[in-house]
Write a protein that holds these residues in place. Structure first.
Motif, PDB file in Angstrom:
ATOM      1  N   UNK A 249       0.813  -1.225   0.000  1.00 53.94           N
ATOM      2  CA  UNK A 249       0.000   0.000   0.000  1.00 53.94           C
ATOM      3  C   UNK A 249       0.846   1.276   0.000  1.00 53.94           C
ATOM      4  N   UNK A 250       2.105   1.158   0.400  1.00 48.73           N
ATOM      5  CA  UNK A 250       2.984   2.335   0.369  1.00 48.73           C
ATOM      6  C   UNK A 250       4.030   2.222  -0.735  1.00 48.73           C
ATOM      7  N   UNK A 251       3.873   1.252  -1.608  1.00 47.56           N
ATOM      8  CA  UNK A 251       4.778   1.088  -2.743  1.00 47.56           C
ATOM      9  C   UNK A 251       4.612   2.268  -3.697  1.00 47.56           C
TER      10      UNK A 251
ATOM     11  N   UNK B 255     -11.512  -1.868  -1.943  1.00 44.14           N
ATOM     12  CA  UNK B 255     -10.703  -2.366  -3.059  1.00 44.14           C
ATOM     13  C   UNK B 255      -9.771  -3.517  -2.690  1.00 44.14           C
ATOM     14  N   UNK B 256      -9.198  -3.500  -1.468  1.00 45.96           N
ATOM     15  CA  UNK B 256      -8.151  -4.485  -1.201  1.00 45.96           C
ATOM     16  C   UNK B 256      -8.196  -5.128   0.185  1.00 45.96           C
ATOM     17  N   UNK B 257      -8.534  -4.393   1.233  1.00 47.53           N
ATOM     18  CA  UNK B 257      -8.469  -4.974   2.580  1.00 47.53           C
ATOM     19  C   UNK B 257      -9.487  -6.099   2.742  1.00 47.53           C
ATOM     20  N   UNK B 258     -10.745  -5.824   2.444  1.00 51.21           N
ATOM     21  CA  UNK B 258     -11.770  -6.866   2.582  1.00 51.21           C
ATOM     22  C   UNK B 258     -11.481  -8.076   1.693  1.00 51.21           C
ATOM     23  N   UNK B 259     -11.162  -7.876   0.399  1.00 50.99           N
ATOM     24  CA  UNK B 259     -10.839  -9.042  -0.429  1.00 50.99           C
ATOM     25  C   UNK B 259      -9.639  -9.834   0.091  1.00 50.99           C
ATOM     26  N   UNK B 260      -8.640  -9.146   0.618  1.00 48.07           N
ATOM     27  CA  UNK B 260      -7.483  -9.845   1.155  1.00 48.07           C
ATOM     28  C   UNK B 260      -7.851 -10.651   2.397  1.00 48.07           C
TER      29      UNK B 260
ATOM     30  N   UNK C  15       2.702   1.861  -6.955  1.00 45.47           N
ATOM     31  CA  UNK C  15       1.261   1.654  -6.934  1.00 45.47           C
ATOM     32  C   UNK C  15       0.856   0.270  -7.443  1.00 45.47           C
ATOM     33  N   UNK C  16       1.237  -0.750  -6.679  1.00 44.05           N
ATOM     34  CA  UNK C  16       0.912  -2.130  -7.040  1.00 44.05           C
ATOM     35  C   UNK C  16      -0.289  -2.678  -6.273  1.00 44.05           C
ATOM     36  N   UNK C  17      -0.994  -1.813  -5.556  1.00 43.46           N
ATOM     37  CA  UNK C  17      -2.093  -2.249  -4.692  1.00 43.46           C
ATOM     38  C   UNK C  17      -3.136  -3.074  -5.442  1.00 43.46           C
TER      39      UNK C  17
END
Length: 458
Positions: free
Chosen positions: A121-123, A180-185, A126-128
């Motif tokens: 997330x801090x890359x 976008x990402x936390x729930x799916x992860x 932007x690979x999120x």
């Protein structure tokens, strides 16, 4: 009878597997951003000599994985951030990567998990958006090889993924990351029976808020504690509070069943002048007390029955890491394999160590600390620091002159230790007065070189 024996052994294996999964563990991150590290074969011997049974890598280097073969050391490997887009968009890429980097070594090399990316997330690249699709494809690749039950998949997140972490009970993820990402992860981790990797550094919080955070609270030392106004729990360490902030954040999204593994935590032994708290003494205190705290088997206030699994950062000081001085000084060992400071790393060592020696912070205690030279700092640095201590520093160096009581042993390290301690005691053991640019460090047992006794104060 045969049926009863079979049932007994099946039950025993089941119980042992549960016990193994629930047991606390201390591992270490083996980073290699340096040009002076020992070869992997020697590193493996170092790990074994220290009783370290879990190691985390930042890639899948063939030489390292081969060296770890048949050692019994459990290994976490990593897919670098720059490969996420390829792994996310092409199942065949993930298949080939897993075959070349995982199945080619496992099970002789006991790969227990794959970290897909690191602090994505801090890359800055932007690979999120590629993260969860990449995790899914790597999992599918493992499944094709029937390795999905042996090897977990996760991805380390930084605490900066939280929008709130204080008080602990208010822990929540940044709103733009949730859908976008936390729930799916988290859904992926639940579906695959994996855990969330979290990089937690109380040092950063303390350095940025030293006027508000008690150093002893950051170092697991005796302190009044902090009561969370939201849940009523009392926290005696900043580390526990940080971990539970993530627990609170996952619970707020109805994923409180996801276990947390601390994939990185540590404290630098040296830093720039503005990096408050960076010192060998504080690093020894933080890491030593952390090991003791983890291996006692208790969970956090929010998850008391969930023992902690933690990977210390890092095995070595890494001289090619960019950024502030602290970034190159998180190691427990110098590249020479000499310890930067001495802490216990196993249950047996914790049990054998007096509580006063498990961790030592750079907080003056009456008559209880001394300053000695760091032999691994090199002759040039030691000589310069010795000259300063005996000259501008005003240390009493008469006892180390030729023919005087502390001249023998006539070595640079012994003379520097006496001079450093003289200066340190003269300065009332104030924080930072035993650093000497990394040439000195604090100990809690009276040092002795030959027959020379070191004074405890002036």
């Amino acid at each position: 009878m045969a049926h009863s024996l079979a049932l007994f052994f099946s039950l025993l294996i089941f119980i042992l597997s549960i016990t193994s999964e629930a047991a606390p563990s201390i591992g270490i991150n083996y980073g290699r951003v340096a040009n002076d590290l020992p070869p992997p074969s020697k590193v493996v011997q170092l790990l074994k000599s220290q009783g370290i049974t879990h190691v985390k890598l930042y890639d899948t280097d063939a030489t390292v994985l081969s060296a770890l073969s048949n050692t019994g050391i459990k290994v976490v490997v990593a897919m670098p951030n720059e490969l996420l887009s390829s792994a996310a968009g092409d199942q065949s890429f993930a298949d080939n990567w897993v075959k070349a980097n995982i199945s080619a070594y496992h099970p002789a090399t006991q790969i227990e998990a794959i970290a897909v990316g690191n602090e994505v997330f801090v890359d800055p690249n932007n690979t999120t958006n590629y993260l969860v699709p990449a995790m899914n494809n790597v999992y599918n690749s493992l499944k094709k090889l029937n390795l999905h039950n042996d090897i977990k998949i996760s991805s380390p997140i930084a605490l900066s993924a939280l929008s709130s972490s204080y008080p602990t009970s208010s822990g929540s993820f940044k709103s733009d990351l949730v859908e976008p990402v936390i729930k799916p992860m988290l859904e992926f981790l639940r579906k695959t029976g994996s855990y969330l990797m979290v990089n937690a550094y109380p040092f950063f919080a303390y350095a940025a808020n030293s006027d508000k955070i008690n150093l002893s609270y950051a170092l697991f030392e005796n302190n009044p504690g902090v009561v969370d106004s939201g849940n009523g729990f009392k926290y005696n360490s900043l580390f526990d509070a940080q971990v539970d902030a993530v627990n609170a954040a996952t619970s707020a999204l109805q994923y409180g069943d996801i276990k947390i593994v601390v994939s990185e935590t540590g404290w630098p032994s040296k830093g720039d002048s503005n990096e408050i708290g960076a010192s060998e003494a504080n690093a020894a205190s933080y890491n030593g007390n952390l090991v003791k705290r983890v291996l006692n088997g208790s969970g956090t206030p929010l998850r008391p029955n969930d023992p902690l699994n933690v990977f210390l950062f890092a095995l070595f000081n890494e001289n090619q890491k960019p950024g502030p001085t602290s970034e190159r000084n998180y190691g427990l060992f110098y590249p020479t394999e000499q310890k930067v400071y001495d802490i216990p790393l196993t249950v047996a060592e914790v049990a054998a160590a007096p509580s006063s020696e498990v961790g030592k912070s750079q907080v003056p205690t009456k008559g209880g600390t001394w300053c000695v030279a760091n032999g691994g700092a090199g002759a040039e640095k030691l000589q310069a620091a010795l000259d300063y201590a005996c000259g501008e520093g005003g240390a009493d160096c008469a006892p180390i002159q030729k023919g005087a009581t502390c001249y023998d042993p006539n070595t640079l390290e012994a003379h520097a230790s006496y001079a450093f301690n003289s200066y340190y005691q003269k300065m009332s053991r104030a924080s930072g007065t035993c650093n000497f640019g990394g040439a000195g460090y604090v100990v809690t047992q009276p040092p002795r070189f030959g027959k020379c006794e070191f004074p405890t104060g002036y």
